[in-house]
Design a protein around this motif. Structure first.
Motif, PDB file in Angstrom:
ATOM      1  N   THR A 243       0.847  -1.203   0.000  1.00  0.00           N
ATOM      2  CA  THR A 243       0.000   0.000   0.000  1.00  0.00           C
ATOM      3  C   THR A 243       0.877   1.246   0.000  1.00  0.00           C
ATOM      4  O   THR A 243       1.810   1.351   0.799  1.00  0.00           O
ATOM      5  N   PRO A 244       0.616   2.190  -0.893  1.00  0.00           N
ATOM      6  CA  PRO A 244       1.404   3.422  -0.937  1.00  0.00           C
ATOM      7  C   PRO A 244       1.030   4.341   0.220  1.00  0.00           C
ATOM      8  O   PRO A 244       0.061   4.094   0.947  1.00  0.00           O
ATOM      9  N   PRO A 245       1.789   5.421   0.410  1.00  0.00           N
ATOM     10  CA  PRO A 245       1.481   6.346   1.508  1.00  0.00           C
ATOM     11  C   PRO A 245       0.202   7.130   1.250  1.00  0.00           C
ATOM     12  O   PRO A 245      -0.275   7.231   0.126  1.00  0.00           O
ATOM     13  N   ASN A 246      -0.332   7.662   2.337  1.00  0.00           N
ATOM     14  CA  ASN A 246      -1.503   8.532   2.263  1.00  0.00           C
ATOM     15  C   ASN A 246      -1.036   9.972   2.367  1.00  0.00           C
ATOM     16  O   ASN A 246      -0.607  10.422   3.435  1.00  0.00           O
ATOM     17  N   LEU A 247      -1.112  10.695   1.281  1.00  0.00           N
ATOM     18  CA  LEU A 247      -0.725  12.103   1.279  1.00  0.00           C
ATOM     19  C   LEU A 247      -1.931  13.013   1.076  1.00  0.00           C
ATOM     20  O   LEU A 247      -1.800  14.167   0.692  1.00  0.00           O
ATOM     21  N   THR A 248      -3.134  12.483   1.357  1.00  0.00           N
ATOM     22  CA  THR A 248      -4.362  13.262   1.223  1.00  0.00           C
ATOM     23  C   THR A 248      -4.784  13.814   2.594  1.00  0.00           C
ATOM     24  O   THR A 248      -4.105  13.631   3.595  1.00  0.00           O
ATOM     25  N   THR A 249      -5.924  14.451   2.616  1.00  0.00           N
ATOM     26  CA  THR A 249      -6.480  14.980   3.865  1.00  0.00           C
ATOM     27  C   THR A 249      -7.535  14.042   4.460  1.00  0.00           C
ATOM     28  O   THR A 249      -8.257  14.424   5.369  1.00  0.00           O
ATOM     29  N   THR A 250      -7.625  12.830   3.932  1.00  0.00           N
ATOM     30  CA  THR A 250      -8.598  11.859   4.439  1.00  0.00           C
ATOM     31  C   THR A 250      -7.886  10.733   5.177  1.00  0.00           C
ATOM     32  O   THR A 250      -6.714  10.454   4.941  1.00  0.00           O
ATOM     33  N   ARG A 251      -8.602  10.086   6.084  1.00  0.00           N
ATOM     34  CA  ARG A 251      -8.059   8.930   6.797  1.00  0.00           C
ATOM     35  C   ARG A 251      -8.255   7.660   5.967  1.00  0.00           C
ATOM     36  O   ARG A 251      -9.255   7.530   5.266  1.00  0.00           O
ATOM     37  N   ARG A 252      -7.298   6.719   6.124  1.00  0.00           N
ATOM     38  CA  ARG A 252      -7.446   5.414   5.503  1.00  0.00           C
ATOM     39  C   ARG A 252      -7.089   4.366   6.552  1.00  0.00           C
ATOM     40  O   ARG A 252      -5.929   4.049   6.772  1.00  0.00           O
ATOM     41  N   ARG A 253      -8.153   3.885   7.230  1.00  0.00           N
ATOM     42  CA  ARG A 253      -7.966   2.897   8.286  1.00  0.00           C
ATOM     43  C   ARG A 253      -8.495   1.553   7.801  1.00  0.00           C
ATOM     44  O   ARG A 253      -9.523   1.484   7.136  1.00  0.00           O
ATOM     45  N   ALA A 254      -7.771   0.509   8.123  1.00  0.00           N
ATOM     46  CA  ALA A 254      -8.145  -0.831   7.675  1.00  0.00           C
ATOM     47  C   ALA A 254      -7.716  -1.853   8.713  1.00  0.00           C
ATOM     48  O   ALA A 254      -6.732  -1.652   9.430  1.00  0.00           O
ATOM     49  N   VAL A 255      -8.468  -2.941   8.770  1.00  0.00           N
ATOM     50  CA  VAL A 255      -8.111  -4.086   9.613  1.00  0.00           C
ATOM     51  C   VAL A 255      -7.734  -5.239   8.711  1.00  0.00           C
ATOM     52  O   VAL A 255      -8.376  -5.480   7.681  1.00  0.00           O
ATOM     53  N   GLN A 256      -6.673  -5.949   9.075  1.00  0.00           N
ATOM     54  CA  GLN A 256      -6.259  -7.120   8.317  1.00  0.00           C
ATOM     55  C   GLN A 256      -6.243  -8.325   9.249  1.00  0.00           C
ATOM     56  O   GLN A 256      -5.608  -8.296  10.303  1.00  0.00           O
ATOM     57  N   LEU A 257      -6.943  -9.377   8.837  1.00  0.00           N
ATOM     58  CA  LEU A 257      -7.007 -10.631   9.580  1.00  0.00           C
ATOM     59  C   LEU A 257      -6.388 -11.730   8.727  1.00  0.00           C
ATOM     60  O   LEU A 257      -6.568 -11.739   7.507  1.00  0.00           O
ATOM     61  N   HIS A 258      -5.694 -12.656   9.363  1.00  0.00           N
ATOM     62  CA  HIS A 258      -5.114 -13.784   8.645  1.00  0.00           C
ATOM     63  C   HIS A 258      -5.625 -15.085   9.242  1.00  0.00           C
ATOM     64  O   HIS A 258      -5.642 -15.252  10.470  1.00  0.00           O
ATOM     65  N   TYR A 259      -6.008 -15.993   8.360  1.00  0.00           N
ATOM     66  CA  TYR A 259      -6.554 -17.277   8.781  1.00  0.00           C
ATOM     67  C   TYR A 259      -5.752 -18.411   8.152  1.00  0.00           C
ATOM     68  O   TYR A 259      -5.311 -18.319   6.997  1.00  0.00           O
ATOM     69  N   VAL A 260      -5.594 -19.474   8.932  1.00  0.00           N
ATOM     70  CA  VAL A 260      -4.949 -20.701   8.476  1.00  0.00           C
ATOM     71  C   VAL A 260      -5.857 -21.861   8.862  1.00  0.00           C
ATOM     72  O   VAL A 260      -6.787 -21.697   9.663  1.00  0.00           O
ATOM     73  N   PRO A 261      -5.633 -23.057   8.312  1.00  0.00           N
ATOM     74  CA  PRO A 261      -6.430 -24.200   8.755  1.00  0.00           C
ATOM     75  C   PRO A 261      -6.254 -24.448  10.252  1.00  0.00           C
ATOM     76  O   PRO A 261      -5.159 -24.275  10.803  1.00  0.00           O
ATOM     77  N   ALA A 262      -7.344 -24.823  10.905  1.00  0.00           N
ATOM     78  CA  ALA A 262      -7.286 -25.113  12.338  1.00  0.00           C
ATOM     79  C   ALA A 262      -6.208 -26.147  12.623  1.00  0.00           C
ATOM     80  O   ALA A 262      -5.976 -27.064  11.827  1.00  0.00           O
ATOM     81  N   GLU A 263      -5.548 -25.963  13.762  1.00  0.00           N
ATOM     82  CA  GLU A 263      -4.502 -26.872  14.246  1.00  0.00           C
ATOM     83  C   GLU A 263      -3.226 -26.824  13.402  1.00  0.00           C
ATOM     84  O   GLU A 263      -2.411 -27.748  13.441  1.00  0.00           O
ATOM     85  N   THR A 264      -3.023 -25.753  12.681  1.00  0.00           N
ATOM     86  CA  THR A 264      -1.748 -25.569  11.988  1.00  0.00           C
ATOM     87  C   THR A 264      -0.638 -25.391  13.011  1.00  0.00           C
ATOM     88  O   THR A 264      -0.743 -24.551  13.911  1.00  0.00           O
ATOM     89  N   PRO A 265       0.456 -26.157  12.916  1.00  0.00           N
ATOM     90  CA  PRO A 265       1.523 -26.042  13.920  1.00  0.00           C
ATOM     91  C   PRO A 265       2.434 -24.852  13.656  1.00  0.00           C
ATOM     92  O   PRO A 265       2.506 -24.323  12.546  1.00  0.00           O
ATOM     93  N   GLN A 266       3.126 -24.440  14.696  1.00  0.00           N
ATOM     94  CA  GLN A 266       4.195 -23.450  14.564  1.00  0.00           C
ATOM     95  C   GLN A 266       5.491 -24.150  14.182  1.00  0.00           C
ATOM     96  O   GLN A 266       5.712 -25.316  14.535  1.00  0.00           O
ATOM     97  N   THR A 267       6.345 -23.440  13.462  1.00  0.00           N
ATOM     98  CA  THR A 267       7.658 -23.959  13.099  1.00  0.00           C
ATOM     99  C   THR A 267       8.726 -22.965  13.552  1.00  0.00           C
ATOM    100  O   THR A 267       8.415 -21.798  13.812  1.00  0.00           O
ATOM    101  N   PRO A 268       9.980 -23.375  13.645  1.00  0.00           N
ATOM    102  CA  PRO A 268      11.033 -22.447  14.079  1.00  0.00           C
ATOM    103  C   PRO A 268      11.202 -21.276  13.111  1.00  0.00           C
ATOM    104  O   PRO A 268      11.069 -21.436  11.894  1.00  0.00           O
TER     105      PRO A 268
END
Length: 270
Positions: free
Chosen positions: A228-253
């Motif tokens: 996403t490029p910078p916001n150089l306008t006079t308006t706000r640009r707020r967003a939420v980002q969520l990430h999903y993986v299959p249930a029970e996905t393990p962590q790795t190093p």
């Protein structure tokens, strides 16, 4: 504020088509997701739901918050509240478990049902994050792949869900994507303006912008090149980002991830 971002990285010559609602997502739209790596929907949240999400972010965006909050260096969070407080926030993370309105957003039926179909599995929330671009100085998020940030098995599918809470436009920092790059595998990242794909490796000729109205949403693959490029306008640009993986996905190093995406370019140069 003067931007240090090379603005040629975001041409905006092409604009992505929008599906009207998640209910309108059919076989053709899912086929397009598989081919292009993203699917944009005009209307997911109502106006009231988008406003509730903003209020929820303002509730957790404070000093001593149980969430992770990164304020801009110039911000005076003890002296601000509401929209003015959020203007001083660069990044919020790990908030959905601490605020009921944001918990509801992460569990939104339209999101969960769509992500389940895209993953072909029961989804589990792997990360929540909000990158906020205040008027006149909201910073760029350089081109990257989200899987470069996740310590999970490399072959695990990841679906990102980017939700516009304000109107996201070509001028104030809407999402940009490179269609089809999710099929081309991991790319080495470098620590430059952020952990990012080298500017000279960005295939700008493929750039497709995804402007969205408030409540619009972008579903995208974890290997899709986006920024996403910078916001150089006079308006706000707020967003939420969520990430999903299959249930029970393990962590790795962490070393496994950095061995693929690079701690700072691995053996490549930028």
């Amino acid at each position: 504020m003067t931007s240090t971002t090379p603005l040629w990285l975001y041409s905006g010559d092409r604009v992505a088509p929008l599906t009207e609602t998640v209910a309108a997502i059919g076989p053709a739209e899912f086929a397009a997701y598989q081919s292009l790596g993203f699917l944009a929907v005009r209307s997911l949240l109502t106006h009231e739901e988008a406003e509730e999400a903003i209020d929820g972010l303002a509730t957790v965006a404070r000093p001593q918050s149980p969430a992770l909050v990164e304020f801009e260096a110039w911000a005076q969070p003890d002296e601000l509240d509401g929209d003015d407080l959020l203007d001083g926030v660069r990044k919020l993370m790990w908030f959905s478990q601490h605020e009921p309105r944001l918990t509801a957003l992460a569990r939104h039926p339209g999101i969960i049902s769509t992500v389940a179909r895209l993953l072909d599995a029961e989804p589990a929330l792997a990360q929540d994050m909000a990158l906020l671009k205040p008027p006149g100085g909201g910073r760029e998020k350089p081109w990257h792949q989200d899987k470069a940030f996740f310590d999970i098995p490399l072959g695990t599918p990841v679906v990102g869900v980017w939700i516009a809470l304000d109107e996201a436009t070509l001028d104030n920092g809407c999402m940009h994507v490179l269609p089809g790059t999710h099929t081309e595998g991991p790319v080495v990242h470098f620590q430059r303006r952020d952990f990012q794909i080298c500017d000279t490796e960005v295939q700008v000729h493929r750039d497709t912008a995804v402007p969205l109205p408030p409540g619009g949403v972008l579903f995208f693959d974890g290997l899709l090149h986006h920024g996403t490029p910078p916001n150089l306008t006079t308006t706000r640009r707020r967003a939420v980002q969520l990430h999903y993986v299959p249930a029970e996905t393990p962590q790795t190093p962490e070393q496994e991830r950095l061995g693929v995406f690079g701690a700072d370019g691995k053996d490549a140069t930028c």
